[in-house]
Scaffold this active site. Structure first.
Site, short mmCIF file in Angstrom:
data_model
loop_
_atom_site.label_atom_id
_atom_site.label_comp_id
_atom_site.label_asym_id
_atom_site.label_seq_id
_atom_site.Cartn_x
_atom_site.Cartn_y
_atom_site.Cartn_z
N ASP A 57 -10.64 1.86 -2.72
CA ASP A 57 -10.96 1.60 -1.42
C ASP A 57 -12.50 1.57 -1.09
O ASP A 57 -12.99 1.12 -0.29
CB ASP A 57 -10.31 2.52 -0.38
CG ASP A 57 -8.92 2.49 -0.27
OD1 ASP A 57 -8.45 1.52 -0.40
OD2 ASP A 57 -8.19 3.56 0.16
N ASP A 83 0.91 -1.39 -0.04
CA ASP A 83 0.04 0.08 -0.01
C ASP A 83 0.83 1.38 0.09
O ASP A 83 2.02 1.27 0.30
CB ASP A 83 -1.00 -0.04 1.27
CG ASP A 83 -2.17 0.74 1.17
OD1 ASP A 83 -2.52 1.57 0.11
OD2 ASP A 83 -3.37 0.49 1.77
#
Length: 699
Positions: A516, A446
């Site tokens: 997301d 990430d």
């Protein structure tokens, strides 16, 4: 113009380039299906040069400021303190069959050579283009602009641009613009491609319909840092696209004897509209994946939405047990597994398991997960560092910073300068330790903040640092190391969702995280845009609890599963709260997905309608096989024709053999290919039945 242009051939297309302007530049003369090169060039604007130069009107492949002073140059170079401009001449060509081409131009006065590179990618309809710039004099050069390539689009009535836009949680929204005159530009200076725009563009002639048998051209920039993509509808009617890096410092220094290689620009063509162009990109990305295409993407469970930062072995094993019973093949512990990570204010950089969270030891915990029949994975954010971490206390000089200026915290964290070799070595050692000491087969990489105060005190003159390129090189070095040193590990790319998805990343990872946002209807629109540019086997998608945190509109569990089955299936819900009947339904969907995922990941994709339509879907044709898989959703209201008896909604399929017989493997109903294409596949939607997976077998 020479009678015999250089020809590059892909599987179905030809790209023709010839010298022009008395040998001062190269021009595109044809781009389209095989045979399009025979006849006069449709891009010749040589007589339309009133009040501009012939170079400004030319469909030039790559041309510098100096030769092209008015309508947009691809290269702006100078000696420091002198006037900008390059006036070069052609010095030679090298061609290997119809697959590669190299054209060289030189400005002996300035001390610069430019080598234009072309490569047709076997098995695809993609041509790669890039440029090598070499300082041949004894004085350093200042490069203010150094694009990868320019692409001329053979249109007659202006351009219809299709591109992907958004913001965090709203990525990859398909957007269209008609450009008849003027300039359109997309860019990112966030150190990654960004959430706002993808470095991808499709261009069609406004005189043609948007879909169907419509010539469609596309470009995609292979670059993980700052970028721009500029389209000019030029005087006289020409449409020209330029793409390349955007240096953080505004310019870079090219030292004597040094060579700068630009990112590759992938150029694609399809005669079959945006849908056909999507299939060209999908085939290309399967080539980028290489032999890793042979590895099935496993059904994943990720514990983030269930536990957040509250990670402990007992809770994680409870989740793992339920996930295994439902058929998950991979269990991933997300953020919160390392010391100081009770919230987002600490811990980043200290990549060791928190002993208190795993009292019997981390390896014992992993062993328990694997005993359930699942692989094990971890979330990491290797570019980030928390000010309260032990790493920051030891190496405060490793973060981007500007002396005498305050540091901006984003998500309570700073960003490591991955362009530094010592920082790269730390990240490599971290991965080698984690993957060498523990039985980990999956990493989710990430990156949750862009660089802000992007400086490197003591790193030399600003234009010599080229911090954006250095960070990209460090990022790719680490990914290349993972691929070669730990080839068994599946790597997922993520940057606050879809902020770093382009071909350099896709070539080195196995899947990416487009957003997301997992709310069902939002996610459907995100994935619809994503699949225009990228392949299903790269698209990680989770089933989460509904209503979602982003979009409260409820959808069935089946809708959420079919949505996620359109790519690489994952689950991110708190499955501890699911009653037995919901878990059983989930197990059924997972089992069905495993039966057809090879078709989803390897098949030819056709996008059927859009999420704005009441019924939309995706068709996957098994390569060389007999199966057609259709994922379908109802997104509209449930009144009107679909509720009239005998009037189900219908989704028209495409590309089927009209006389062939196709049987629905679940219902046993048979259809002709002509019926499925002309009348469509029927769906009797209801409030609870809002999505379906259909498998058709050709007999």
């Amino acid at each position: 113009m020479p009678d015999d242009p250089w020809l590059l051939r892909t599987e179905h297309t030809t790209y023709a380039v010839a010298l022009a302007g008395d040998g001062r530049w190269a021009e595109l003369t044809a781009w389209g299906p095989h045979g399009a090169e025979t006849g006069p060039s449709p891009l010749d604007w040589s007589r339309r040069t009133h009040f501009i130069t012939p170079a400004d009107a030319a469909p030039a492949e790559y041309i510098p400021y100096g030769l092209r002073p008015f309508t947009g140059a691809d290269l702006v170079a100078q000696r420091p303190g002198e006037e900008r401009g390059v006036w070069w001449r052609f010095t030679g060509a090298a061609q290997d069959g119809d697959r590669t081409l190299r054209l060289v131009f030189a400005d002996d006065t300035l001390g610069l050579t430019a080598a234009l590179h072309y490569e047709a990618v076997p098995g695809t309809d993609v041509i790669l283009r890039w440029t090598e710039l070499t300082c041949t004099g004894d004085t350093a050069l200042r490069l203010e602009r150094f694009d990868s390539a320019a692409v001329n689009i053979p249109v007659s009535g202006g351009a219809r641009l299709t591109y992907l836009t958004g913001q965090w949680s709203q990525e990859f929204r398909r957007t269209q613009l008609d450009l008849t005159r003027g300039r359109f530009e997309m860019a990112s200076t966030q150190g990654v491609p960004g959430h706002a725009y993808a470095p991808w563009l499709a261009v069609q002639d406004l005189a043609s319909p948007a879909e169907g048998a419509t010539p469609t051209y596309g470009v995609a920039l292979e670059w993980s840092g700052n970028w721009h993509l500029t389209t000019d509808a030029e005087p006289g009617g020409a449409v020209r696209v330029r793409a390349g890096r955007v240096p953080h410092e505004g310019a870079v220094r090219l030292a004597p004897g040094a060579t700068l290689t630009t990112p590759r620009l992938a150029c694609a063509f399809s005669p079959d509209g945006l849908d056909g162009l999507a299939r060209v990109w999908h085939r290309y990305e399967r080539v980028l994946t290489g032999e890793r295409m042979d590895r099935p993407r496993k059904v994943l469970y990720n514990s983030w939405e269930a536990t957040g930062f509250d990670v402990d072995a007992a809770t994680q094993l409870e989740l793992a047990g339920i996930a295994a019973e439902m058929g998950a093949e991979l269990f991933v512990v997300d953020d919160g597994w390392f010391p100081g990570r009770d919230d987002d204010t600490g811990g980043l950089g200290d990549w060791t398991p928190e002993p208190a969270s795993f009292p019997d030891g981390f390896d014992h915990f992993i062993g328990e997960v694997r005993a359930l029949g699942m692989d094990f994975g971890l979330w990491v954010e290797p570019e980030a560092i928390s000010p309260r971490s032990a790493l920051y206390a030891a190496h405060p000089e490793w973060v981007y910073r500007i002396d005498g200026r305050p540091a901006t915290l984003v998500r309570n964290q700073l960003l490591l300068d991955l362009g530094r070799e010592d920082v790269q070595d730390f990240v490599l050692a971290t991965f080698d330790r984690l993957l060498g000491d523990h039985d980990i087969s999956y990493l989710k990489w990430d990156m949750n903040r862009p660089p802000t105060e992007r400086g490197r005190p003591g790193g030399g003159p600003v234009e010599e640092q080229d911090l954006d390129a250095a960070h990209v090189a460090g990022y790719l070095r680490v990914l290349d190391h993972l691929r070669t040193r730990h080839p068994h590990v599946t790597v997922e790319g993520c940057a606050g969702g879809g902020a770093r998805i382009e071909h350099a990343t896709l070539a080195r990872t196995d899947v990416v995280w487009p957003s997301d946002n997992t709310a069902p209807l939002d996610r459907l629109a995100i994935q619809y845009g994503y699949l225009h540019a990228h392949a299903p086997h790269t698209m990680s998608s989770w089933v989460t609890d509904s209503p979602g945190v982003f979009d409260p509109r409820p959808r069935s569990l089946g809708f959420r599963f079919v949505n996620s089955m359109a790519g690489v299936l994952g689950i991110g819900a708190d499955i501890r709260t699911w009653p037995p009947e919901r878990r059983a339904e989930a197990a059924g969907w997972i089992a069905r997905y495993k039966e057809i995922r090879d078709v989803v990941h390897h098949g030819e994709v056709r996008l059927l309608n859009t999420p704005a339509d009441a019924t939309c879907g995706i068709q996957y044709d098994e390569p060389g096989g007999a199966r057609v898989v259709v994922t379908a959703w109802n997104t509209g209201r449930l009144d009107g024709a679909p509720l009239v008896p005998g009037r189900p909604a219908r989704l028209r399929l495409r590309g089927l053999e009209p006389t062939a017989r196709y049987v629905d493997t679940a219902s046993g109903v048979a259809y002709s290919g002509a019926h499925l294409v002309h009348s469509g596949l029927p769906f009797a939607w209801t409030e609870r039945y809002d999505a379906e997976l259909v498998v058709l077998t050709e007999e």
